[in-house]
Enzyme design. Sequence first.
Site, PDB file in Angstrom:
ATOM      1  N   ASP A  40       0.837  -1.193   0.000  1.00 16.05           N
ATOM      2  CA  ASP A  40       0.000   0.000   0.000  1.00 16.05           C
ATOM      3  C   ASP A  40       0.878   1.251   0.000  1.00 16.05           C
ATOM      4  OD1 ASP A  40      -2.321  -1.508   0.111  1.00 16.05           O
ATOM      5  OD2 ASP A  40      -2.386  -1.499   2.296  1.00 16.05           O
ATOM      6  N   TYR A  68       7.029  -8.406   8.693  1.00 15.39           N
ATOM      7  CA  TYR A  68       6.654  -7.000   8.810  1.00 15.39           C
ATOM      8  C   TYR A  68       6.951  -6.474  10.212  1.00 15.39           C
ATOM      9  CZ  TYR A  68       3.717  -7.917   4.676  1.00 15.39           C
ATOM     10  OH  TYR A  68       3.254  -8.281   3.435  1.00 15.39           O
ATOM     11  N   ASP A  82      -6.494   1.160   8.215  1.00 16.76           N
ATOM     12  CA  ASP A  82      -5.199   1.802   8.430  1.00 16.76           C
ATOM     13  C   ASP A  82      -5.414   3.311   8.550  1.00 16.76           C
ATOM     14  OD1 ASP A  82      -5.433   2.863   5.840  1.00 16.76           O
ATOM     15  OD2 ASP A  82      -4.060   1.422   4.950  1.00 16.76           O
ATOM     16  N   ARG A 182      -3.302  -5.275   8.041  1.00 12.95           N
ATOM     17  CA  ARG A 182      -4.417  -4.394   8.406  1.00 12.95           C
ATOM     18  C   ARG A 182      -5.551  -5.182   9.046  1.00 12.95           C
ATOM     19  NH1 ARG A 182      -6.753  -1.845   3.502  1.00 12.95           N
ATOM     20  NH2 ARG A 182      -5.609  -3.359   2.252  1.00 12.95           N
TER      21      ARG A 182
END
Length: 296
Positions: A40, A68, A82, A182
């Site tokens: 994203d 991550y 988010d 997310r």
Amino acid sequence: MSESGILVVDKPSGWTSHQVVGRCRRLLGTRKVGHAGTLDPMATGVLVVGVGRATRLLGHLALTSKSYSATIRLGQSTLTDDAEGEITSAAGACALTDAAIEAAIEPLRGAIVQVPSTVSAIKINGERSYARARRGEDVVLAGRPVTVSRFDVLQRRDADADGTPVIDLDVVVDCSSGTYIRALARDLGAALGTGGHLTALRRTRVGSFGLDEALPPEGLTVDPPRRPELIGLDEVARQNFLYLELDADEARAVGYGRPLPRSLPGDPTALLYDGELLALYRPDGDRAVPVAVLVG
């Protein structure tokens, strides 16, 4: 034959993955560039870019595990799960204990069924889910199996967000392809009754590719442009797939895309001859058949 290989990019915040590809096309002087595993615009970190024949590997590289680092805000929910989306609820989170948070995280580890974020690129009857969600439609996505092998809190910070008490959690996640970080934030907030969303996301690893070998963000914008060095196809194969060395007759057959009368150690398996990656093959009964041929 034009140069082929993989370029690992540390994607800057605010850039789309497509913009990174466009810039790499100019840096490398070729149109044949693609990427594995979209990030994203808000997110930063490892974006695997394929150049030349390596673009045929991208679909397989995108299926590898990923790591991550992220920040989850408990106490507020957003439309997109988010910080890019508008706040849809602000229940606040001031009395949660560390033990309660850990207890809510535990069911989100391991093999789980995850419902992706509605504002995502998943297609419903040929249209992206995010387009329907932003029109105000009631989007319902099916759950899908994913594996979260690590989901740990590194630090907790209690804060105030526009008058709402919130808790920011710095977390690390190791997971299978297709996992939405997310959605983990959303589901953790839902389990705790507070709501939750991501405020920061950084991908630190895709398969064997990490930040230590990534082109830094300034490498995309340096003037004059400098041509980055690619990771060769043979090294990519050895780092990311089970592989076999072929003899000359087998290599010739692979060049024509023919099946091979032999068993393979994995699906897919990289086939090399004299140090060169020729193809990816998969098992098919007692023989091997091609899924991506890079020569011939």
